[in-house]
Design a protein around this motif. Structure first.
Motif, PDB file in Angstrom:
ATOM      1  N   LYS A 107      14.933   4.232 -17.921  1.00  0.00           N
ATOM      2  CA  LYS A 107      13.466   4.246 -17.950  1.00  0.00           C
ATOM      3  C   LYS A 107      12.928   2.835 -18.156  1.00  0.00           C
ATOM      4  O   LYS A 107      11.983   2.412 -17.475  1.00  0.00           O
ATOM      5  N   GLU A 108      13.527   2.092 -19.097  1.00  0.00           N
ATOM      6  CA  GLU A 108      13.105   0.707 -19.331  1.00  0.00           C
ATOM      7  C   GLU A 108      13.343  -0.146 -18.086  1.00  0.00           C
ATOM      8  O   GLU A 108      12.510  -0.988 -17.725  1.00  0.00           O
ATOM      9  N   GLY A 109      14.466   0.056 -17.431  1.00  0.00           N
ATOM     10  CA  GLY A 109      14.755  -0.694 -16.207  1.00  0.00           C
ATOM     11  C   GLY A 109      13.777  -0.375 -15.097  1.00  0.00           C
ATOM     12  O   GLY A 109      13.344  -1.265 -14.354  1.00  0.00           O
ATOM     13  N   TRP A 110      13.420   0.881 -14.965  1.00  0.00           N
ATOM     14  CA  TRP A 110      12.461   1.293 -13.945  1.00  0.00           C
ATOM     15  C   TRP A 110      11.095   0.674 -14.206  1.00  0.00           C
ATOM     16  O   TRP A 110      10.431   0.195 -13.280  1.00  0.00           O
ATOM     17  N   GLU A 111      10.677   0.677 -15.475  1.00  0.00           N
ATOM     18  CA  GLU A 111       9.396   0.071 -15.826  1.00  0.00           C
ATOM     19  C   GLU A 111       9.414  -1.439 -15.548  1.00  0.00           C
ATOM     20  O   GLU A 111       8.438  -1.996 -15.053  1.00  0.00           O
ATOM     21  N   LEU A 113      11.204  -2.989 -13.263  1.00  0.00           N
ATOM     22  CA  LEU A 113      11.136  -3.180 -11.817  1.00  0.00           C
ATOM     23  C   LEU A 113       9.745  -2.926 -11.294  1.00  0.00           C
ATOM     24  O   LEU A 113       9.269  -3.621 -10.376  1.00  0.00           O
ATOM     25  N   LYS A 114       9.047  -1.952 -11.848  1.00  0.00           N
ATOM     26  CA  LYS A 114       7.658  -1.674 -11.425  1.00  0.00           C
ATOM     27  C   LYS A 114       6.761  -2.874 -11.711  1.00  0.00           C
ATOM     28  O   LYS A 114       5.935  -3.237 -10.897  1.00  0.00           O
ATOM     29  N   GLU A 115       6.931  -3.476 -12.901  1.00  0.00           N
ATOM     30  CA  GLU A 115       6.115  -4.618 -13.275  1.00  0.00           C
ATOM     31  C   GLU A 115       6.409  -5.815 -12.388  1.00  0.00           C
ATOM     32  O   GLU A 115       5.502  -6.578 -12.023  1.00  0.00           O
ATOM     33  N   ARG A 116       7.673  -6.020 -12.030  1.00  0.00           N
ATOM     34  CA  ARG A 116       8.067  -7.172 -11.238  1.00  0.00           C
ATOM     35  C   ARG A 116       7.637  -7.052  -9.780  1.00  0.00           C
ATOM     36  O   ARG A 116       7.436  -8.070  -9.115  1.00  0.00           O
ATOM     37  N   THR A 117       7.489  -5.833  -9.276  1.00  0.00           N
ATOM     38  CA  THR A 117       7.127  -5.649  -7.871  1.00  0.00           C
ATOM     39  C   THR A 117       5.616  -5.641  -7.658  1.00  0.00           C
ATOM     40  O   THR A 117       5.170  -5.585  -6.525  1.00  0.00           O
ATOM     41  N   LYS A 118       4.808  -5.677  -8.683  1.00  0.00           N
ATOM     42  CA  LYS A 118       3.352  -5.665  -8.530  1.00  0.00           C
ATOM     43  C   LYS A 118       2.846  -6.977  -8.017  1.00  0.00           C
ATOM     44  O   LYS A 118       3.275  -8.015  -8.126  1.00  0.00           O
TER      45      LYS A 118
END
Length: 118
Positions: A107-111, A113-118
């Motif tokens: 979950k932390e990794g997914w979050e 990656l979401k922040e980095r792709t914005k």
């Protein structure tokens, strides 16, 4: 012919040793409660050195060989029961929290990656 007989003898000796080991473990209940295992270990510490000494004396008498005296084995003041139980508790606790930790880390990794792709 001789190599086949020799390999058959080796197989039979190894099988006998393995079978004897399995029987000894079952007979002495070494895989049972840790207090019984510790008692068997203490019994072995008392019996094995004298048996090895007697066997070496027998070999010396029969063959005329001189076998040097081995040094005494070191003494360990080590309680198997406490270390076994603490090891089992540590492993089981790690296994019990592994699924939740894996979920948390993914979950932390997914979050991240979401922040980095914005």
């Amino acid at each position: 012919m001789v190599p086949r007989v020799w390999s058959l003898m080796r197989f039979l000796i190894k099988g006998s040793v393995a079978g004897g080991t399995v029987y000894l473990v079952y007979d002495q209940e070494l895989l049972g409660p840790s207090d019984k295992s510790q008692a068997v270990l203490q019994k072995a510490e008392e019996v094995v050195p004298t048996a090895v000494y007697q066997f070496s004396q027998y070999v010396c008498e029969q063959t005329g060989l001189k076998i040097p005296q081995l040094p005494a084995p070191p003494k360990f003041n080590f309680n198997i029961r406490e270390s076994w139980n603490s090891g089992i508790i540590t492993v089981m606790s790690a296994l019990s929290v592994a699924p939740s930790k894996a979920w948390e880390y993914s979950k932390e990794g997914w979050e991240y990656l979401k922040e980095r792709t914005k």
